[in-house]
Design a protein around this motif. Structure first.
Motif, mmCIF file in Angstrom:
data_model
loop_
_atom_site.group_PDB
_atom_site.id
_atom_site.type_symbol
_atom_site.label_atom_id
_atom_site.label_comp_id
_atom_site.label_asym_id
_atom_site.label_seq_id
_atom_site.Cartn_x
_atom_site.Cartn_y
_atom_site.Cartn_z
ATOM 1 N N LEU A 181 35.381 78.177 -33.263
ATOM 2 C CA LEU A 181 35.015 76.770 -33.397
ATOM 3 C C LEU A 181 34.198 76.268 -32.210
ATOM 4 N N HIS A 182 34.499 76.769 -31.024
ATOM 5 C CA HIS A 182 33.742 76.342 -29.849
ATOM 6 C C HIS A 182 32.270 76.723 -30.002
ATOM 7 N N THR A 183 32.017 77.932 -30.436
ATOM 8 C CA THR A 183 30.651 78.401 -30.639
ATOM 9 C C THR A 183 29.976 77.629 -31.765
ATOM 10 N N PHE A 184 30.713 77.364 -32.840
ATOM 11 C CA PHE A 184 30.155 76.604 -33.962
ATOM 12 C C PHE A 184 29.737 75.206 -33.508
ATOM 13 N N ARG A 185 30.607 74.522 -32.771
ATOM 14 C CA ARG A 185 30.290 73.167 -32.301
ATOM 15 C C ARG A 185 29.114 73.176 -31.323
ATOM 16 N N ARG A 186 29.022 74.219 -30.517
ATOM 17 C CA ARG A 186 27.900 74.340 -29.588
ATOM 18 C C ARG A 186 26.582 74.522 -30.350
ATOM 19 N N CYS A 187 26.608 75.288 -31.433
ATOM 20 C CA CYS A 187 25.406 75.470 -32.253
ATOM 21 C C CYS A 187 25.007 74.164 -32.938
ATOM 22 N N VAL A 188 25.990 73.399 -33.393
ATOM 23 C CA VAL A 188 25.703 72.108 -34.034
ATOM 24 C C VAL A 188 25.037 71.167 -33.033
ATOM 25 N N GLN A 189 25.513 71.164 -31.793
ATOM 26 C CA GLN A 189 24.906 70.309 -30.779
ATOM 27 C C GLN A 189 23.523 70.793 -30.379
ATOM 28 N N ARG A 190 23.332 72.095 -30.352
ATOM 29 C CA ARG A 190 22.049 72.651 -29.933
ATOM 30 C C ARG A 190 20.966 72.431 -30.989
ATOM 31 N N TYR A 191 21.341 72.485 -32.265
ATOM 32 C CA TYR A 191 20.380 72.333 -33.349
ATOM 33 C C TYR A 191 20.751 71.106 -34.192
ATOM 34 N N PRO A 192 20.442 69.914 -33.701
ATOM 35 C CA PRO A 192 20.842 68.707 -34.437
ATOM 36 C C PRO A 192 20.057 68.563 -35.742
ATOM 37 N N SER A 193 20.685 67.900 -36.676
ATOM 38 C CA SER A 193 20.061 67.665 -37.979
ATOM 39 C C SER A 193 19.168 66.433 -37.914
ATOM 40 N N LYS A 194 18.129 66.426 -38.731
ATOM 41 C CA LYS A 194 17.244 65.258 -38.803
ATOM 42 C C LYS A 194 17.900 64.128 -39.590
ATOM 43 N N TYR A 195 18.857 64.491 -40.435
ATOM 44 C CA TYR A 195 19.492 63.512 -41.303
ATOM 45 C C TYR A 195 20.971 63.360 -40.924
ATOM 46 N N PRO A 196 21.461 62.134 -40.854
ATOM 47 C CA PRO A 196 22.884 61.947 -40.515
ATOM 48 C C PRO A 196 23.789 62.387 -41.660
ATOM 49 N N THR A 197 24.975 62.815 -41.320
ATOM 50 C CA THR A 197 25.938 63.199 -42.352
ATOM 51 C C THR A 197 26.566 61.942 -42.932
ATOM 52 N N LYS A 198 26.833 61.965 -44.223
ATOM 53 C CA LYS A 198 27.395 60.782 -44.878
ATOM 54 C C LYS A 198 28.903 60.893 -45.026
ATOM 55 N N THR A 199 29.379 61.938 -45.676
ATOM 56 C CA THR A 199 30.819 62.042 -45.904
ATOM 57 C C THR A 199 31.407 63.321 -45.328
ATOM 58 N N LEU A 200 30.686 64.410 -45.377
ATOM 59 C CA LEU A 200 31.214 65.693 -44.877
ATOM 60 C C LEU A 200 30.744 65.936 -43.452
ATOM 61 N N SER A 201 31.637 66.446 -42.642
ATOM 62 C CA SER A 201 31.237 66.858 -41.296
ATOM 63 C C SER A 201 30.494 68.193 -41.394
ATOM 64 N N HIS A 202 29.921 68.607 -40.298
ATOM 65 C CA HIS A 202 29.210 69.886 -40.288
ATOM 66 C C HIS A 202 30.161 71.036 -40.584
ATOM 67 N N LEU A 203 31.354 70.957 -40.037
ATOM 68 C CA LEU A 203 32.343 72.010 -40.279
ATOM 69 C C LEU A 203 32.769 72.031 -41.744
ATOM 70 N N ASP A 204 33.003 70.864 -42.335
ATOM 71 C CA ASP A 204 33.375 70.802 -43.754
ATOM 72 C C ASP A 204 32.274 71.377 -44.636
ATOM 73 N N GLN A 205 31.026 71.058 -44.314
ATOM 74 C CA GLN A 205 29.882 71.593 -45.064
ATOM 75 C C GLN A 205 29.857 73.119 -44.963
ATOM 76 N N PHE A 206 30.053 73.646 -43.761
ATOM 77 C CA PHE A 206 30.060 75.094 -43.577
ATOM 78 C C PHE A 206 31.194 75.739 -44.358
ATOM 79 N N LEU A 207 32.387 75.151 -44.300
ATOM 80 C CA LEU A 207 33.534 75.715 -45.012
ATOM 81 C C LEU A 207 33.308 75.724 -46.523
#
Length: 69
Positions: A17-43
């Motif tokens: 999870l630490h590595t996953f969160r670091r990747c999310v911070q390093r490569y931000p999305s152009k569009y904000p998430t509405k209901t699912l978090s990045h982790l939920d989307q990946f799962l």
């Protein structure tokens, strides 16, 4: 009835999870998430790949069937 963890949950225990969160911070999305978090989307996408789902409707139906788990 089986009372242990599902195979999917056992596999996701190995997700760093630490590595996953670091990747999310390093490569931000152009569009904000509405209901699912990045982790939920990946799962959801990992579950779809492991269960051979073919469409978004199929993914949604399968996830709703396993909602209690």
């Amino acid at each position: 009835m089986h009372s242990g963890k599902l195979v999917f949950a056992q596999l996701m225990d190995y997700l760093p999870l630490h590595t996953f969160r670091r990747c999310v911070q390093r490569y931000p999305s152009k569009y904000p998430t509405k209901t699912l978090s990045h982790l939920d989307q990946f799962l959801c996408m990992a579950f779809a790949q492991l269960t051979y789902r073919e469409s978004l409707r199929d993914i949604e139906t399968c996830l709703r069937a396993h909602q209690a788990k």
